[in-house]
Design a protein around this motif. Structure first.
Motif, PDB file in Angstrom:
ATOM      1  N   CYS A 234     -20.535 -29.494  11.688  1.00 28.65           N
ATOM      2  CA  CYS A 234     -20.236 -28.230  12.380  1.00 28.65           C
ATOM      3  C   CYS A 234     -20.318 -27.020  11.451  1.00 28.65           C
ATOM      4  O   CYS A 234     -20.209 -25.889  11.905  1.00 28.65           O
ATOM      5  CB  CYS A 234     -18.857 -28.300  13.033  1.00 28.65           C
ATOM      6  SG  CYS A 234     -17.517 -28.305  11.829  1.00 28.65           S
TER       7      CYS A 234
ATOM      8  N   CYS B 107     -18.539 -28.652   6.308  1.00 29.05           N
ATOM      9  CA  CYS B 107     -18.806 -29.862   7.090  1.00 29.05           C
ATOM     10  C   CYS B 107     -20.296 -29.914   7.411  1.00 29.05           C
ATOM     11  O   CYS B 107     -20.880 -28.922   7.849  1.00 29.05           O
ATOM     12  CB  CYS B 107     -17.983 -29.822   8.371  1.00 29.05           C
ATOM     13  SG  CYS B 107     -18.435 -31.087   9.551  1.00 29.05           S
TER      14      CYS B 107
ATOM     15  N   CYS C 140     -15.745 -32.772   8.522  1.00 31.38           N
ATOM     16  CA  CYS C 140     -14.368 -32.340   8.742  1.00 31.38           C
ATOM     17  C   CYS C 140     -13.627 -33.334   9.641  1.00 31.38           C
ATOM     18  O   CYS C 140     -14.250 -34.179  10.294  1.00 31.38           O
ATOM     19  CB  CYS C 140     -14.337 -30.939   9.359  1.00 31.38           C
ATOM     20  SG  CYS C 140     -14.787 -30.902  11.097  1.00 31.38           S
TER      21      CYS C 140
ATOM     22  N   CYS D   4     -14.838 -33.403  13.356  1.00 29.37           N
ATOM     23  CA  CYS D   4     -16.125 -34.084  13.589  1.00 29.37           C
ATOM     24  C   CYS D   4     -16.003 -35.580  13.337  1.00 29.37           C
ATOM     25  O   CYS D   4     -16.623 -36.387  14.026  1.00 29.37           O
ATOM     26  CB  CYS D   4     -17.218 -33.483  12.706  1.00 29.37           C
ATOM     27  SG  CYS D   4     -17.668 -31.810  13.207  1.00 29.37           S
TER      28      CYS D   4
HETATM   29 ZN   LIG Z   1     -17.102 -30.514  11.340  1.00 26.40          ZN
END
Ligand SMILES: [Zn+2]
Ligand SMILES: [Zn+2]
Length: 228
Positions: A6, A3, A29, A32
């Motif tokens: 993050c 991702c 992801c 997020c």
């Molecule tokens: Zn993420």
């Protein structure tokens, strides 16, 4: 793949989209993705702000924009992708002030989609930083965003260094000295779309738009990542 926000490893479920549409690869992801508040529904036809109306009217204009129109608005319209919520503030902080340019690529596919949907016959023009600010930051965030569109952009504007004028109202600020000036030639009769990270009061974008209009642009709009 990880991702872009993050850095957690992407799960299969996060990337299914990319098998169907290779140009629309999900780079964020599911967790997020939920923090991104997309601007949708009934929007002000001018500034693109979400409108609290249940009507199916497609031509709604907010109070602010009615006032801009009375002042001969140089900006045709603005469209933004996300609401500038707390999470987005953190993302922007990483991007602009900590130089994490990679995080911006997470927004690339949706920014490109909005460009092709609303501004396909416009030439992108990134909002410049002053030389002082550019030296301090090391990069111009608007140019990074313009790059994500994957179409040639035109750096037509330059900017003088000015102090923040937060005490003045936006209507007053519009009449103060314009910090922008032309650094390359405007093609007469062309349509331009200004690229910036945030639409807050709209004054900066309107000051930039007024310069392009003055030198022959037929229409100037704005595409911004977030709406304050
Ligand atoms: Zn993420
Ligand atoms: Zn509006």
């Amino acid at each position: 793949m990880n991702c872009l926000i993050c850095f957690d490893e992407l799960q299969v479920g996060d990337t299914w989209f990319s098998f169907l549409l290779p140009t629309y690869t999900k780079a964020v992801c599911a967790h997020c993705d939920q923090t991104l508040q997309r601007i949708q529904g009934v929007l002000c036809m001018c500034c693109g702000r979400m409108q609290a109306t249940s009507s199916s009217e497609s031509e709604v204009m907010c109070e602010d924009c009615r006032t801009w129109r009375r002042l001969a608005d140089p900006l045709r319209c603005n469209r933004s992708l996300y609401i500038y919520n707390d999470e987005m503030k953190r993302h922007m902080n990483r991007f602009k002030f900590r130089g994490d340019v990679a995080i911006a690529t997470a927004f690339g596919p949706e920014l490109r989609a909005l460009f092709w949907h609303s501004f396909r016959d416009y030439t992108p023009v990134p909002i410049p930083l002053s030389a002082e600010r550019l030296k301090e930051r090391g990069f111009n965030q608007s140019e990074v965003l313009a790059d994500l569109l994957q179409v040639p952009f035109q750096p037509l504007l330059a900017r003088r260094h000015t102090e923040k004028q937060s005490k003045k109202s936006k209507w007053e600020r519009m009449n103060t000295e314009n910090p922008f000036f032309l650094s390359n030639e405007v093609v007469r009769g062309k349509k331009y779309v200004l690229i910036d990270d945030i639409y807050t009061t709209g004054v900066t974008l309107r000051q930039a738009a007024s310069i392009l209009c003055k030198y022959g642009a037929v229409e100037v709009a704005a595409l911004t990542l977030c709406r304050g």
